[in-house]
Design a protein around this motif. Structure first.
Motif, PDB file in Angstrom:
ATOM      1  N   ALA A 159       2.909  14.658   3.717  1.00  0.00           N
ATOM      2  CA  ALA A 159       3.152  13.374   4.368  1.00  0.00           C
ATOM      3  C   ALA A 159       3.038  12.243   3.355  1.00  0.00           C
ATOM      4  N   GLY A 160       3.812  11.185   3.590  1.00  0.00           N
ATOM      5  CA  GLY A 160       3.759   9.994   2.752  1.00  0.00           C
ATOM      6  C   GLY A 160       3.678   8.745   3.608  1.00  0.00           C
ATOM      7  N   ALA A 161       3.278   7.643   2.997  1.00  0.00           N
ATOM      8  CA  ALA A 161       3.168   6.381   3.736  1.00  0.00           C
ATOM      9  C   ALA A 161       3.372   5.207   2.791  1.00  0.00           C
ATOM     10  N   MET A 162       3.914   4.135   3.348  1.00  0.00           N
ATOM     11  CA  MET A 162       4.112   2.887   2.606  1.00  0.00           C
ATOM     12  C   MET A 162       3.851   1.715   3.540  1.00  0.00           C
ATOM     13  N   VAL A 163       3.107   0.746   3.058  1.00  0.00           N
ATOM     14  CA  VAL A 163       2.908  -0.512   3.778  1.00  0.00           C
ATOM     15  C   VAL A 163       3.760  -1.576   3.105  1.00  0.00           C
ATOM     16  N   LEU A 164       4.638  -2.193   3.881  1.00  0.00           N
ATOM     17  CA  LEU A 164       5.446  -3.312   3.412  1.00  0.00           C
ATOM     18  C   LEU A 164       4.907  -4.605   4.013  1.00  0.00           C
ATOM     19  N   SER A 165       5.006  -5.689   3.252  1.00  0.00           N
ATOM     20  CA  SER A 165       4.482  -6.984   3.702  1.00  0.00           C
ATOM     21  C   SER A 165       5.449  -8.086   3.292  1.00  0.00           C
TER      22      SER A 165
ATOM     23  N   GLU B 259      -2.825  20.904  11.776  1.00  0.00           N
ATOM     24  CA  GLU B 259      -2.209  19.861  10.951  1.00  0.00           C
ATOM     25  C   GLU B 259      -0.697  19.811  11.134  1.00  0.00           C
ATOM     26  N   PRO B 260      -0.206  19.482  12.329  1.00  0.00           N
ATOM     27  CA  PRO B 260       1.230  19.236  12.460  1.00  0.00           C
ATOM     28  C   PRO B 260       1.613  17.962  11.710  1.00  0.00           C
ATOM     29  N   GLY B 261       2.894  17.696  11.636  1.00  0.00           N
ATOM     30  CA  GLY B 261       3.380  16.559  10.863  1.00  0.00           C
ATOM     31  C   GLY B 261       2.709  15.234  11.163  1.00  0.00           C
ATOM     32  N   PRO B 262       2.525  14.847  12.435  1.00  0.00           N
ATOM     33  CA  PRO B 262       1.905  13.548  12.726  1.00  0.00           C
ATOM     34  C   PRO B 262       0.458  13.438  12.250  1.00  0.00           C
ATOM     35  N   VAL B 263      -0.284  14.550  12.259  1.00  0.00           N
ATOM     36  CA  VAL B 263      -1.661  14.519  11.762  1.00  0.00           C
ATOM     37  C   VAL B 263      -1.663  14.256  10.260  1.00  0.00           C
ATOM     38  N   LEU B 264      -0.753  14.920   9.541  1.00  0.00           N
ATOM     39  CA  LEU B 264      -0.620  14.665   8.110  1.00  0.00           C
ATOM     40  C   LEU B 264      -0.209  13.215   7.870  1.00  0.00           C
ATOM     41  N   ALA B 265       0.749  12.729   8.669  1.00  0.00           N
ATOM     42  CA  ALA B 265       1.255  11.361   8.501  1.00  0.00           C
ATOM     43  C   ALA B 265       0.162  10.327   8.760  1.00  0.00           C
ATOM     44  N   ALA B 266      -0.668  10.569   9.773  1.00  0.00           N
ATOM     45  CA  ALA B 266      -1.739   9.627  10.076  1.00  0.00           C
ATOM     46  C   ALA B 266      -2.735   9.532   8.920  1.00  0.00           C
TER      47      ALA B 266
ATOM     48  N   GLY C 284       0.822  -1.210   0.000  1.00  0.00           N
ATOM     49  CA  GLY C 284       0.000   0.000   0.000  1.00  0.00           C
ATOM     50  C   GLY C 284       0.846   1.246   0.000  1.00  0.00           C
ATOM     51  N   LEU C 285       0.313   2.321  -0.560  1.00  0.00           N
ATOM     52  CA  LEU C 285       0.955   3.631  -0.569  1.00  0.00           C
ATOM     53  C   LEU C 285      -0.078   4.684  -0.227  1.00  0.00           C
ATOM     54  N   GLY C 286       0.383   5.782   0.314  1.00  0.00           N
ATOM     55  CA  GLY C 286      -0.522   6.880   0.610  1.00  0.00           C
ATOM     56  C   GLY C 286       0.226   8.192   0.677  1.00  0.00           C
ATOM     57  N   ALA C 287      -0.495   9.284   0.539  1.00  0.00           N
ATOM     58  CA  ALA C 287       0.075  10.621   0.677  1.00  0.00           C
ATOM     59  C   ALA C 287      -1.025  11.561   1.139  1.00  0.00           C
ATOM     60  N   HIS C 288      -0.623  12.583   1.861  1.00  0.00           N
ATOM     61  CA  HIS C 288      -1.571  13.620   2.260  1.00  0.00           C
ATOM     62  C   HIS C 288      -0.893  14.976   2.080  1.00  0.00           C
ATOM     63  N   LEU C 289      -1.464  15.802   1.200  1.00  0.00           N
ATOM     64  CA  LEU C 289      -0.919  17.116   0.891  1.00  0.00           C
ATOM     65  C   LEU C 289      -1.967  18.166   1.242  1.00  0.00           C
TER      66      LEU C 289
END
Length: 346
Positions: free
Chosen positions: A167-173, A51-58, A10-15
């Motif tokens: 913020a960006g996100a990646m799910v590795l499995s 919207e500090p960094g952790p809120v964007l990251a979540a 999975g991938l995600g981003a929040h701008l």
């Protein structure tokens, strides 16, 4: 390091929605017009007050987790990488991200490796999953930064760098995904650490003098200490970047020309031209840099956010190879190679 059973699920981003252009910053006297022309960054996103960094990251993490479709109890690790202030002192933002994005009781770690934090976290997550190959496990990696005055001036704190929020996100499995992690390589050169520490000595706490962080002076003070220091540092950085790129490509059994995509940081155009396109031989057409010029440098997240953009907008095909490279103050370089196995359904 060559990886055999680590996948991107999975991938995600929040701008953030608010946009501030370089033109607007120049008109307001916050950004030098000559620097704006040389750097080539057109705009940045600006996070809201809540919207500090952790809120964007979540938010990015929730998107990546939803796209991965894996149960919460499979997440054995959550890693959060960041550069700037995370909205609160003496706090662990990664636990907020875990609670808001996926839940569960997996190991949580915050990664502070400057602009290389996102990719460094990916390599750590891959190691964790590989060591637990006998059980189905996943790992969530997030990044998130919001650069705010008066502590940090996104247009003026650093030279040849404009900082945007995102913020960006990646799910590795270790059980499958739409892409496979073929290799990673990292290299640290702590002899370059003083560049961003500067020569002014230690402080008792953040924001000790009530003025924005001044990275320009720290770098110039160090580089002007001795004749030829600038050329020496550039040569050293070029050598290190080439070494880590060559190692990752060799472990992935490929050449740079085999990559359909190359994702690097959203840095000044002059640095991109010199460091990536001239010295390393990266084809600009394979990058997402023109897109990234509307977002600026998003702390630890440029690479994960850029990979998400590739998946969403560049129509990757099965067999396509993506190379991504990061470098963070300290200094540390990481390169990762992904192979798309299918076009993600989302």
């Amino acid at each position: 390091m060559r990886w055999d059973n680590v996948y991107v699920a999975g991938l995600g981003a929040h701008l953030p929605e608010q946009v501030e252009t370089a033109e607007e910053a120049v008109a307001a006297g916050r950004y030098d017009a000559e620097e704006a022309r040389a750097n080539g960054i057109r705009a940045v996103r600006v996070a809201g007050p809540d919207e500090p960094g952790p809120v964007l990251a979540a938010a990015a993490g929730r998107q990546a987790v939803a796209r991965a479709g894996l149960p919460a109890d499979r997440y054995g690790m959550v890693l959060h990488a960041c550069v700037g202030h995370q909205g609160q002192d003496f706090w662990t933002p990664v636990n907020y991200v875990q609670n808001e994005a996926v839940g569960g009781t997996g190991l949580t770690l915050e990664v502070r490796q400057g602009s290389n934090g996102g990719l460094a976290a990916v390599e750590l997550a891959a190691s964790h999953l590989a060591a637990r190959g006998s059980t189905p496990q996943a790992a969530l990696v997030t990044t998130g930064d919001a650069f705010r005055m008066p502590y940090f001036d996104r247009w003026g704190t650093d030279s040849q760098q404009v900082y945007g929020d995102g913020a960006g996100a990646m799910v590795l499995s270790n059980r499958g995904g739409f892409a496979r992690l073929r290799s990673t390589a990292s290299y640290s050169d702590s002899s370059l650490e003083p560049i961003y520490r500067g020569t002014t000595g230690w402080t008792d706490g953040p924001f000790h003098d009530g003025r924005p962080v001044d990275l320009r002076s720290r770098k110039s003070d160090y580089l002007l200490q001795e004749e030829g220091a600038y050329d020496r540092v550039i040569q050293q950085m070029t050598k290190n970047a080439s070494q880590v790129l060559d190692e990752a490509l060799a472990d992935a059994d490929m050449k740079l020309a085999d990559a359909r995509f190359f994702v690097h940081a959203n840095i000044a155009e002059t640095i991109a031209q010199f460091s990536f396109y001239s010295l390393l031989g990266v084809d600009p057409e394979t990058t997402v840099y023109d897109w990234g010029r509307d977002f600026g440098h998003m702390g630890a997240g440029d690479q994960l956010i850029g990979i998400n953009h590739v998946a969403e907008a560049r129509a990757p095909r099965p067999g396509d190879l993506l190379v991504t490279m990061g470098v963070g103050v300290g200094f540390m370089w990481t390169v990762a190679v992904l192979e798309f196995l299918e076009s993600p359904a989302w």
